[in-house]
Write an enzyme that holds these catalytic residues in place. Structure first.
Site, mmCIF file in Angstrom:
data_model
loop_
_atom_site.group_PDB
_atom_site.id
_atom_site.type_symbol
_atom_site.label_atom_id
_atom_site.label_comp_id
_atom_site.label_asym_id
_atom_site.label_seq_id
_atom_site.Cartn_x
_atom_site.Cartn_y
_atom_site.Cartn_z
ATOM 1 N N ASP A 1 -3.720 6.311 20.438
ATOM 2 C CA ASP A 1 -2.645 5.541 19.809
ATOM 3 C C ASP A 1 -3.323 4.394 19.078
ATOM 4 O OD1 ASP A 1 -0.595 3.854 19.077
ATOM 5 O OD2 ASP A 1 0.272 3.662 21.082
ATOM 6 N N SER B 1 0.324 3.773 -0.078
ATOM 7 C CA SER B 1 1.566 4.305 -0.629
ATOM 8 C C SER B 1 1.863 3.570 -1.924
ATOM 9 C CB SER B 1 2.716 4.087 0.364
ATOM 10 O OG SER B 1 3.975 4.320 -0.239
ATOM 11 N N TYR C 1 8.150 -1.408 6.361
ATOM 12 C CA TYR C 1 7.144 -0.435 5.909
ATOM 13 C C TYR C 1 6.479 -0.845 4.596
ATOM 14 C CZ TYR C 1 5.088 4.090 4.611
ATOM 15 O OH TYR C 1 4.223 5.082 4.237
ATOM 16 N N LYS D 1 2.427 -1.765 3.819
ATOM 17 C CA LYS D 1 1.614 -1.068 2.824
ATOM 18 C C LYS D 1 1.067 -2.040 1.773
ATOM 19 C CE LYS D 1 1.663 3.035 4.523
ATOM 20 N NZ LYS D 1 0.401 3.661 5.020
#
Length: 250
Positions: free
Chosen positions: A64, A144, A164, A168
């Protein structure tokens, strides 16, 4: 890819999507590949997708990346078994449902921990291994297009990308920070950010999948871009590569 034959590549988030595609392509390209994932049984299944004679070159290890103890255990095992890390593909990432204004803070923290701190912790171990052995390795960050800009909002609807895109954007900044640190510390270790548009993976929200169903990249497209950056000569560094499907309006 000749310089990478039988070198050790570590791929995080190897259990699905882009990570899985990268693992298979790197094994087929002649590397020894360690696939790190929480769902390690999925990585073991990938051995069926490579030639029988190379299946032992794929080594699944549970990890993890958002958990410091888990990262330490995994990278200790890699160094003990294989001697070091030559390539690191930081692919692991997560996108939680919800909006920043009211979603559980624990979910926000999980995204930050995986998408940012996972990169930091894994890169520290990989860099230390490369530096100690005086090896000019390569670190790749799967970013991204959301790490460079946000999608235009839909009228009357609040988006559910929450933290998110900020994580990024952090990856974009990390790429330049690592470039400066690698250089300043006297190494020739490369750093590359790969920023795809919408990719057909399980992380894609249903609303995005519906709107972009005809213009989605495949995980294999991103993997081929990663192999391209790895295949560049020692004096050439691809700092950022952006990949968008033809016809994408975003």
């Amino acid at each position: 890819m000749d310089r990478w034959q039988n070198r050790v590549a570590v791929v995080t988030g190897a259990s699905s999507g882009i990570g899985s595609a990268i693992v298979v392509d790197l094994v087929n390209a002649g590397l020894i590949v360690v696939g790190l994932a929480r769902r390690v049984e999925r990585v073991k299944e990938l051995q069926k997708l490579v030639p029988a004679g190379r299946r032992d070159k794929l080594i699944p290890i549970q990890c993890d990346v958002g958990n410091e103890a888990s990262v330490k255990t995994a990278f200790d095992a890699i160094e003990q078994q294989l001697g070091g890390i030559d390539i690191l593909i930081n692919n692991a990432g997560t996108l939680q449902d919800g909006r920043l204004v009211d979603m559980p803070i624990s979910q926000v923290q999980q995204t930050v921990q995986t998408n940012i701190m996972g990169i930091v912790m894994c890169t520290q171990r990989a860099f230390a291994s490369m530096k100690k052995r005086n090896f000019d390795g390569h670190v790749v960050l799967i970013n991204s297009i959301l790490g460079h800009k946000l999608f235009a909002p839909t009228a009357g609807k609040a988006p559910e990308f929450n933290v998110y895109p900020p994580t990024k954007h952090a990856v974009t900044a990390l790429t330049e920070m690592y470039r400066q640190e690698f250089l300043g510390l006297g190494t020739r270790i490369k750093i590359t950010s790969v920023s795809p548009g919408v990719v057909d993976t399980e992380i894609v929200p249903d609303e995005v999948r519906t709107s972009a169903s005809d213009t989605m990249l495949k995980a294999e497209d991103i993997s081929q871009a990663v192999l391209f950056t790895l295949s560049t000569p020692p004096h050439m560094q691809v700092h950022e590569i952006t990949i968008k499907p033809v016809g994408e309006l975003l």
